[in-house]
Design a protein around this motif. Structure first.
Motif, mmCIF file in Angstrom:
data_model
loop_
_atom_site.group_PDB
_atom_site.id
_atom_site.type_symbol
_atom_site.label_atom_id
_atom_site.label_comp_id
_atom_site.label_asym_id
_atom_site.label_seq_id
_atom_site.Cartn_x
_atom_site.Cartn_y
_atom_site.Cartn_z
ATOM 1 N N PHE A 25 14.059 -51.143 -6.691
ATOM 2 C CA PHE A 25 15.298 -51.808 -7.089
ATOM 3 C C PHE A 25 15.906 -52.465 -5.851
ATOM 4 O O PHE A 25 16.181 -51.803 -4.858
ATOM 5 C CB PHE A 25 16.284 -50.810 -7.692
ATOM 6 N N GLU A 26 16.069 -53.783 -5.946
ATOM 7 C CA GLU A 26 16.617 -54.560 -4.833
ATOM 8 C C GLU A 26 15.880 -54.246 -3.532
ATOM 9 O O GLU A 26 16.488 -54.026 -2.474
ATOM 10 C CB GLU A 26 18.125 -54.314 -4.701
ATOM 11 N N ARG A 40 22.400 -48.586 -9.013
ATOM 12 C CA ARG A 40 21.030 -48.091 -9.117
ATOM 13 C C ARG A 40 20.820 -47.250 -10.370
ATOM 14 O O ARG A 40 19.814 -47.394 -11.075
ATOM 15 C CB ARG A 40 20.688 -47.257 -7.881
ATOM 16 N N TRP A 84 20.843 -49.509 -13.513
ATOM 17 C CA TRP A 84 19.596 -50.260 -13.656
ATOM 18 C C TRP A 84 18.453 -49.335 -14.061
ATOM 19 O O TRP A 84 17.681 -49.644 -14.980
ATOM 20 C CB TRP A 84 19.221 -50.968 -12.349
ATOM 21 N N TYR A 85 18.312 -48.200 -13.381
ATOM 22 C CA TYR A 85 17.190 -47.300 -13.634
ATOM 23 C C TYR A 85 17.179 -46.819 -15.077
ATOM 24 O O TYR A 85 16.141 -46.842 -15.752
ATOM 25 C CB TYR A 85 17.252 -46.108 -12.681
ATOM 26 N N THR A 128 18.704 -48.176 -17.676
ATOM 27 C CA THR A 128 18.492 -49.320 -18.567
ATOM 28 C C THR A 128 17.014 -49.652 -18.642
ATOM 29 O O THR A 128 16.451 -49.878 -19.726
ATOM 30 C CB THR A 128 19.285 -50.539 -18.071
ATOM 31 N N ASN A 129 16.352 -49.684 -17.488
ATOM 32 C CA ASN A 129 14.932 -49.996 -17.445
ATOM 33 C C ASN A 129 14.119 -48.962 -18.211
ATOM 34 O O ASN A 129 13.233 -49.297 -19.017
ATOM 35 C CB ASN A 129 14.479 -50.064 -15.979
ATOM 36 N N HIS A 145 8.220 -48.732 -12.132
ATOM 37 C CA HIS A 145 9.350 -49.384 -12.780
ATOM 38 C C HIS A 145 10.016 -50.250 -11.717
ATOM 39 O O HIS A 145 10.295 -49.771 -10.603
ATOM 40 C CB HIS A 145 10.355 -48.356 -13.307
ATOM 41 N N CYS A 146 10.272 -51.507 -12.029
ATOM 42 C CA CYS A 146 10.866 -52.389 -11.026
ATOM 43 C C CYS A 146 11.909 -53.297 -11.663
ATOM 44 O O CYS A 146 11.938 -53.480 -12.878
ATOM 45 C CB CYS A 146 9.800 -53.219 -10.323
ATOM 46 N N ASP A 147 12.782 -53.857 -10.812
ATOM 47 C CA ASP A 147 13.822 -54.745 -11.319
ATOM 48 C C ASP A 147 13.357 -56.192 -11.393
ATOM 49 O O ASP A 147 14.139 -57.088 -11.694
ATOM 50 C CB ASP A 147 15.089 -54.635 -10.464
ATOM 51 N N GLN A 164 8.835 -55.474 -14.972
ATOM 52 C CA GLN A 164 9.504 -54.305 -15.550
ATOM 53 C C GLN A 164 8.757 -52.984 -15.357
ATOM 54 O O GLN A 164 9.281 -52.047 -14.782
ATOM 55 C CB GLN A 164 9.812 -54.508 -17.041
ATOM 56 N N GLU A 215 13.319 -60.780 -21.448
ATOM 57 C CA GLU A 215 12.333 -61.079 -20.407
ATOM 58 C C GLU A 215 10.953 -61.287 -21.017
ATOM 59 O O GLU A 215 10.206 -62.176 -20.597
ATOM 60 C CB GLU A 215 12.302 -59.954 -19.379
#
Length: 426
Positions: free
Chosen positions: A88-89, A150, A153-154, A156-157, A300-302, A306, A327
């Motif tokens: 993430f970022e 973080r 996002w985590y 949500t992913n 898992h990535c931003d 995905q 996406e």
């Protein structure tokens, strides 16, 4: 009595086998040129390439699936339980050592979900006093339970991957209804197994035990129901049966003409049922370069990929990316999503470009016989519509994962087959 079954995915195949075991005559129809529906194993025996283009994972408590594998003498393989890489970022951690703020957010969300589930009833549509939760998106719950970018996002992913759709489309009550399945689970029960040689082995196992031939290429256009039976009108031919089980996904049911028309409640349920926007990108490589990095390939990535994992079921090294929601829709609009995805992967791992052999793009959004990956419980769906998706309409019965409380699961498709076949012989 003769029962027609339209749709030879795992729900249709299982229903056919159950009915034949009860001495019922069946007539079987499939629009594709193959059986299996949204379960499909891509194979190349020459290069020993084997991977799933559709449904893949089996949870440890999916008793129907695991029992069927044992009955047919098929083996499952355990998922690699080594930690997933989380990006993430440009910051990197692993699933067993999350950033502290993300870990705290995850614990907070899970505790809140468990507490809310205590007050819910089964079936989900019995919770009529929870209409506010039904119309509230899951994204709101995630936002309220997270204190860090973080963590937000985590979660949500992670949840988007489970639901197959962006969380602003998923109803909170529907998600809680599914979460109730997990309250008594042991750790690592989710996505615990895959079928060793692919889902095609399970489909073939079912097919070998069914005595009736399957009419492939049979595209259903119209159903005429009367007191004397049901007429199924396909492109180029028609069949008469006493009853019919339809396993078609919701978007395909919308294309069938029913005479007389389905009830208003059934039509509304079909239209309101969500179908997740999901695609897979799969790459074959010369070697499992990710193992040389001390990594199992699960990420898992931003970024736009995905989620990835080692998807190899044969000897050839294969990695898949699973992408959902808006996406995923974007990926379907690219001229060459395989190489576009490889470019993104190479930015993270340069070895991917060097080791690349070939790739495949599985677009379930535009697949003409599914129009989506798997169903999800959309906002406003549970209380007003979910019950009606399950109900029979005279001599017409409905099956498929979208008609089960195990929404979106292979387990749900099998559960629905048991229910629909029992209804048909009452």
């Amino acid at each position: 009595m003769t029962v027609g079954i339209v749709g030879m995915g795992i729900a249709g195949l299982r229903a056919a086998l159950l009915l034949e075991r009860h001495g019922v005559t069946v007539k079987l129809f499939e629009a594709r040129d193959r059986i299996g529906g949204r379960l499909a194993t891509w194979t190349d025996s020459i290069e020993d390439v084997r991977f799933e283009t559709g449904g893949e994972w089996i949870d440890a408590d999916n008793v129907r699936v695991l029992s069927l594998l044992r009955e047919f003498g098929l083996s499952s393989i355990s998922a690699d339980d080594s930690p997933r890489r989380i990006i993430f970022e440009e910051a990197v951690c692993y699933s067993n050592n999350l950033w502290s703020e993300a870990f705290e957010d995850e614990l907070r969300l899970e505790a809140a979900a468990v507490e809310l589930c205590r007050g819910l009833r089964s079936p989900p549509w019995a919770n009529r006093l929870e209409i506010e939760k039904d119309h509230r998106p899951l994204s709101d719950f995630v936002r309220l339970q997270t204190n860090s970018p973080r963590g937000k996002w985590y979660l949500t992913n992670k949840l988007r991957s489970d639901e197959g759709e962006d969380l602003d489309q998923v109803g909170f009550l529907g998600w809680l209804s599914g979460y109730m399945h997990y309250l008594d689970r042991e750790q690592n029960a989710m996505s615990a197994f895959r079928i060793q040689n692919g889902s095609v082995e399970l489909m073939n196992g079912l097919r070998e035990r069914i005595q009736t031939d399957i009419n492939c290429g049979a595209v259903l256009r119209k159903i005429e129901q009367s007191d004397s039976g049901v007429v199924l009108r396909f492109e180029g031919f028609e069949e008469r049966v006493d009853r019919v089980i339809l396993t078609l996904p919701p978007r395909l049911l919308e294309q069938v003409v029913f005479e007389p028309a389905l009830s208003v409640s059934k039509r509304c349920a079909i239209e309101a049922c969500g179908m997740g926007r999901a695609v897979k990108i799969t790459w074959q490589f010369k070697s499992k370069w990710w193992l040389e990095r001390g990594w199992n390939g699960s990420m898992h990535c931003d970024g736009p990929l995905q989620q990835t994992w080692d998807a190899s079921l044969g000897g050839a090294p294969v990695m898949s990316a699973y992408i959902c929601g808006t996406e995923a829709q974007k990926w379907t609009e690219l001229g060459d999503p395989v190489n576009a995805g490889l470019y993104v992967l190479t930015k993270l791992y340069p070895e991917a470009g060097v080791e690349f052999v070939r790739g495949w793009f599985s677009d379930w959004i535009h697949d003409p016989f599914s129009r989506g990956g798997f169903s999800f419980l959309a906002t406003g769906y549970v209380i007003e519509h979910m019950q009606h998706m399950v109900e029979s309409e005279g001599r017409i019965h409905f099956a498929g994962e979208h008609t089960s409380l195990w929404t979106g699961f292979i387990e749900g498709a099998l559960d629905s087959a048991e229910r629909a076949s029992a209804e048909a012989i009452l």
